[in-house]
Design a protein around this motif. Sequence first.
Motif, PDB file in Angstrom:
ATOM      1  N   UNK A  94       0.834  -1.233   0.039  1.00 56.31           N
ATOM      2  CA  UNK A  94      -0.002  -0.090  -0.097  1.00 56.31           C
ATOM      3  C   UNK A  94       0.776   1.268  -0.074  1.00 56.31           C
ATOM      4  N   UNK A  95       2.134   1.116   0.091  1.00 60.33           N
ATOM      5  CA  UNK A  95       2.876   2.324   0.074  1.00 60.33           C
ATOM      6  C   UNK A  95       3.753   2.635  -1.249  1.00 60.33           C
ATOM      7  N   UNK A  96       4.157   3.753  -1.541  1.00 62.40           N
ATOM      8  CA  UNK A  96       5.016   3.799  -2.666  1.00 62.40           C
ATOM      9  C   UNK A  96       6.535   3.965  -2.175  1.00 62.40           C
ATOM     10  N   UNK A  97       7.287   3.026  -2.937  1.00 62.61           N
ATOM     11  CA  UNK A  97       8.668   2.921  -2.166  1.00 62.61           C
ATOM     12  C   UNK A  97       9.761   3.892  -2.934  1.00 62.61           C
ATOM     13  N   UNK A  98       9.112   4.539  -3.816  1.00 68.15           N
ATOM     14  CA  UNK A  98      10.102   5.689  -4.645  1.00 68.15           C
ATOM     15  C   UNK A  98      10.056   5.361  -5.998  1.00 68.15           C
TER      16      UNK A  98
END
Length: 321
Positions: A179-183
């Motif tokens: 659910x998170x953007x890692x870059x």
Amino acid sequence: MGTRQETFSDFNIKFNALNENASFSSGDCMTGEISFVLSTITKLRSIEISLNGKAHVFWRTCTGSLRRRRIKNHSANKDVFNFRAVVLEENTAIGPTILQPGAHVYPFTCHLPEGNFPSTFHGIHGRVVYSLKVEIRRPWHLVKEFQVEFNYANHIDANQPKLLAPLSGSVGKMVCCLWCASGPVEMTVRIDRDGFVPGETITIMCEFSNASTRDATPTASLTQHQKYSTLTRSKKKIDLKTLDSVTGKPVKSGTLQAYSEMSLTIPDTSLSISNCSIIEVVYTVLVTLSIDWSTDISVTLPIVMCDLPVHTSPDTNVYQN
């Protein structure tokens, strides 16, 4: 009964090479020799030659189920040029030429037509073929025909300013981890020019930024696109052929700036074709960055396969026998 001996034997058509590739181009003066051996006294009315250029495509498509399969053929033919010349002609006042048994040699000279014609090509579903046909006419005999192909090159000069200009392309994406953007992952690709010749090496400069939590691996490939179509262009067929490929060093996660250089070697291959309505041959350099557990990103750079390399010209590219 003995075996009937053929009148003609050891027939040969020899071209005098104009360059190291033994190719001919628009307006060239083609010279050579026609030779054969006769087993008996022979009367000849004429020896004629014809230069022909033809493009042809053919492929099949299948539709329907296994029990009701329908196969459809798709084909097209296109004449590129047709030129005739006389090597030996009958003297109407004297009659046919009488040749004695043995070897005979006839030199010939002819100029190829001027024009923008496609280069020789042999592909999966089509071809562009140039040939020289010799027709020997005798009284009360069928025409004796001999044919040989020759290599035609449509001059594409890599020294053209538009082909000397560098090419570049960039691409990037956000890489998500659940659910998170890692870059973001970004890639810029450059090559120093657009025009190359077979045998050269393409140097690819790459710049990477990998702010994600995933490792990524670059690969580069040289691809030939063979595009075929019918005369109406309503039906088309495309085939891809990978000529060379290389894998670069992995770009580790968290790398904010990395540089890499990869090289592709061009094999002996056909020239680019963009001047034929039923066959097109296009080349691309494809650089792909494969990201672990994510979709790839890629940059495609089109290149042109030429016959005249950088810093040469037709005048300095003459082959000496």
